[in-house]
Design a protein around this motif. Structure first.
Motif, PDB file in Angstrom:
ATOM      1  N   UNK A   1       0.864  -1.174   0.000  1.00 24.70           N
ATOM      2  CA  UNK A   1       0.000   0.000   0.000  1.00 24.70           C
ATOM      3  C   UNK A   1       0.904   1.228   0.000  1.00 24.70           C
ATOM      4  N   UNK A   2       0.740   2.035  -1.022  1.00 27.72           N
ATOM      5  CA  UNK A   2       1.553   3.244  -1.115  1.00 27.72           C
ATOM      6  C   UNK A   2       1.076   4.254  -0.069  1.00 27.72           C
ATOM      7  N   UNK A   3       1.990   4.841   0.706  1.00 34.46           N
ATOM      8  CA  UNK A   3       1.571   5.844   1.688  1.00 34.46           C
ATOM      9  C   UNK A   3       1.152   7.137   0.994  1.00 34.46           C
ATOM     10  N   UNK A   4       0.247   7.851   1.642  1.00 33.93           N
ATOM     11  CA  UNK A   4      -0.191   9.144   1.114  1.00 33.93           C
ATOM     12  C   UNK A   4       0.963  10.136   1.202  1.00 33.93           C
ATOM     13  N   UNK A   5       0.908  11.136   0.338  1.00 35.13           N
ATOM     14  CA  UNK A   5       1.916  12.196   0.358  1.00 35.13           C
ATOM     15  C   UNK A   5       1.208  13.498   0.691  1.00 35.13           C
ATOM     16  N   UNK A   6       1.679  14.154   1.718  1.00 36.46           N
ATOM     17  CA  UNK A   6       1.100  15.433   2.139  1.00 36.46           C
ATOM     18  C   UNK A   6       2.062  16.540   1.705  1.00 36.46           C
ATOM     19  N   UNK A   7       1.574  17.451   0.886  1.00 30.64           N
ATOM     20  CA  UNK A   7       2.374  18.589   0.433  1.00 30.64           C
ATOM     21  C   UNK A   7       2.173  19.716   1.444  1.00 30.64           C
ATOM     22  N   UNK A   8       3.185  19.959   2.246  1.00 28.00           N
ATOM     23  CA  UNK A   8       3.115  20.940   3.333  1.00 28.00           C
ATOM     24  C   UNK A   8       4.034  22.101   2.972  1.00 28.00           C
TER      25      UNK A   8
ATOM     26  N   UNK B   1       1.551   8.491   6.383  1.00 21.84           N
ATOM     27  CA  UNK B   1       1.827   9.265   5.165  1.00 21.84           C
ATOM     28  C   UNK B   1       3.172   9.987   5.240  1.00 21.84           C
ATOM     29  N   UNK B   2       3.670  10.315   4.057  1.00 20.16           N
ATOM     30  CA  UNK B   2       4.929  11.062   3.959  1.00 20.16           C
ATOM     31  C   UNK B   2       4.608  12.556   3.957  1.00 20.16           C
ATOM     32  N   UNK B   3       5.370  13.313   4.717  1.00 15.63           N
ATOM     33  CA  UNK B   3       5.173  14.765   4.812  1.00 15.63           C
ATOM     34  C   UNK B   3       6.273  15.439   4.004  1.00 15.63           C
ATOM     35  N   UNK B   4       5.891  16.068   2.884  1.00 17.87           N
ATOM     36  CA  UNK B   4       6.854  16.782   2.041  1.00 17.87           C
ATOM     37  C   UNK B   4       6.781  18.266   2.381  1.00 17.87           C
ATOM     38  N   UNK B   5       7.818  18.779   3.003  1.00 19.49           N
ATOM     39  CA  UNK B   5       7.836  20.165   3.469  1.00 19.49           C
ATOM     40  C   UNK B   5       8.557  21.031   2.442  1.00 19.49           C
ATOM     41  N   UNK B   6       7.854  22.068   1.969  1.00 14.77           N
ATOM     42  CA  UNK B   6       8.444  23.075   1.082  1.00 14.77           C
ATOM     43  C   UNK B   6       8.419  24.401   1.831  1.00 14.77           C
ATOM     44  N   UNK B   7       9.568  24.886   2.173  1.00 17.91           N
ATOM     45  CA  UNK B   7       9.653  26.140   2.930  1.00 17.91           C
ATOM     46  C   UNK B   7      10.345  27.199   2.082  1.00 17.91           C
ATOM     47  N   UNK B   8       9.824  28.413   2.183  1.00 16.17           N
ATOM     48  CA  UNK B   8      10.427  29.531   1.475  1.00 16.17           C
ATOM     49  C   UNK B   8      11.815  29.815   2.054  1.00 16.17           C
ATOM     50  N   UNK B   9      12.650  30.416   1.257  1.00 15.24           N
ATOM     51  CA  UNK B   9      14.015  30.721   1.681  1.00 15.24           C
ATOM     52  C   UNK B   9      14.045  31.683   2.868  1.00 15.24           C
ATOM     53  N   UNK B  10      13.054  32.548   2.955  1.00 12.80           N
ATOM     54  CA  UNK B  10      12.994  33.565   4.009  1.00 12.80           C
ATOM     55  C   UNK B  10      12.152  33.119   5.212  1.00 12.80           C
ATOM     56  N   UNK B  11      11.720  31.862   5.248  1.00 10.36           N
ATOM     57  CA  UNK B  11      10.906  31.370   6.361  1.00 10.36           C
ATOM     58  C   UNK B  11      11.726  31.343   7.642  1.00 10.36           C
TER      59      UNK B  11
ATOM     60  N   UNK C   1       6.536  10.185  10.962  1.00 15.00           N
ATOM     61  CA  UNK C   1       7.995  10.090  11.038  1.00 15.00           C
ATOM     62  C   UNK C   1       8.670  10.216   9.678  1.00 15.00           C
ATOM     63  N   UNK C   2       7.924  10.055   8.599  1.00 16.67           N
ATOM     64  CA  UNK C   2       8.506  10.179   7.255  1.00 16.67           C
ATOM     65  C   UNK C   2       8.382  11.632   6.818  1.00 16.67           C
ATOM     66  N   UNK C   3       9.496  12.344   6.916  1.00 19.03           N
ATOM     67  CA  UNK C   3       9.512  13.777   6.659  1.00 19.03           C
ATOM     68  C   UNK C   3      10.599  14.062   5.636  1.00 19.03           C
ATOM     69  N   UNK C   4      10.247  14.801   4.600  1.00 11.89           N
ATOM     70  CA  UNK C   4      11.229  15.154   3.576  1.00 11.89           C
ATOM     71  C   UNK C   4      11.127  16.621   3.225  1.00 11.89           C
ATOM     72  N   UNK C   5      12.255  17.202   2.834  1.00  9.92           N
ATOM     73  CA  UNK C   5      12.298  18.600   2.457  1.00  9.92           C
ATOM     74  C   UNK C   5      12.412  18.693   0.939  1.00  9.92           C
ATOM     75  N   UNK C   6      11.561  19.502   0.343  1.00  8.44           N
ATOM     76  CA  UNK C   6      11.559  19.706  -1.093  1.00  8.44           C
ATOM     77  C   UNK C   6      12.304  21.000  -1.367  1.00  8.44           C
ATOM     78  N   UNK C   7      13.268  20.944  -2.290  1.00  3.56           N
ATOM     79  CA  UNK C   7      14.036  22.144  -2.620  1.00  3.56           C
ATOM     80  C   UNK C   7      14.169  22.253  -4.128  1.00  3.56           C
ATOM     81  N   UNK C   8      14.646  23.401  -4.569  1.00  5.34           N
ATOM     82  CA  UNK C   8      14.888  23.643  -5.982  1.00  5.34           C
ATOM     83  C   UNK C   8      16.387  23.818  -6.183  1.00  5.34           C
TER      84      UNK C   8
END
Length: 141
Positions: free
Chosen positions: A59-66, A100-110, A128-135
């Motif tokens: 079962x694929x875990x859900x992905x939360x775009x945070x 679910x996996x938590x994908x965190x996208x934070x602005x550079x100025x956060x 517990x599954x936490x990942x940071x999304x960057x460019x």
């Protein structure tokens, strides 16, 4: 090969070769014994075994775009929410199986304080599954 004779010669040299015939005879006897006994060791009882599938269902875990913008505003899958709502949603997500996996996208100025608070709430909720999304293209000076 020189074998001894019945005649007596006073200057006869001792035989320096090993007689291989008895060794070959022993090897052939052992070979015959193994050929005869090997089929006797493979007796088996025919049993009709049940068939079972050994593939687990994945079962694929859900992905939360945070997302967090530079003003500290929080977004859950594109929807603007408050920190209290985010905490309750994280607690609900922590109870799901698989987590679910938590994908965190934070602005550079956060501010780091907002990001640390989100990470702490996620850990408390059991996400517990936490990942940071960057460019990576934007990171070049």
């Amino acid at each position: 090969m020189a074998f001894g004779s019945f005649g007596h010669k006073p200057n006869a040299t001792p035989m320096t070769e090993i007689n291989m015939v008895p060794l070959i005879d022993v090897m052939l006897v052992l070979l015959v014994i193994f050929i005869i006994t090997a089929p006797l060791l493979t007796n088996s009882v025919k049993i009709n075994l049940p068939q079972a599938s050994s593939e687990p269902t994945q079962v694929e875990p859900d992905k939360i775009d945070f997302a967090i913008d530079d003003k500290g505003q929080i977004f859950w899958n594109g929807e603007a929410i408050t920190m209290a709502v985010a905490t309750t949603r994280l607690q609900e997500a922590g109870k799901k199986e698989p987590t679910p996996e938590l994908h965190v996208r934070a602005d550079r100025e956060t501010r780091y304080q907002v990001l640390a608070q989100v990470m702490a709430e996620a850990a408390k909720a059991g996400v517990t599954k936490l990942g940071f999304v960057s460019d990576p293209a934007a990171a070049k000076p």
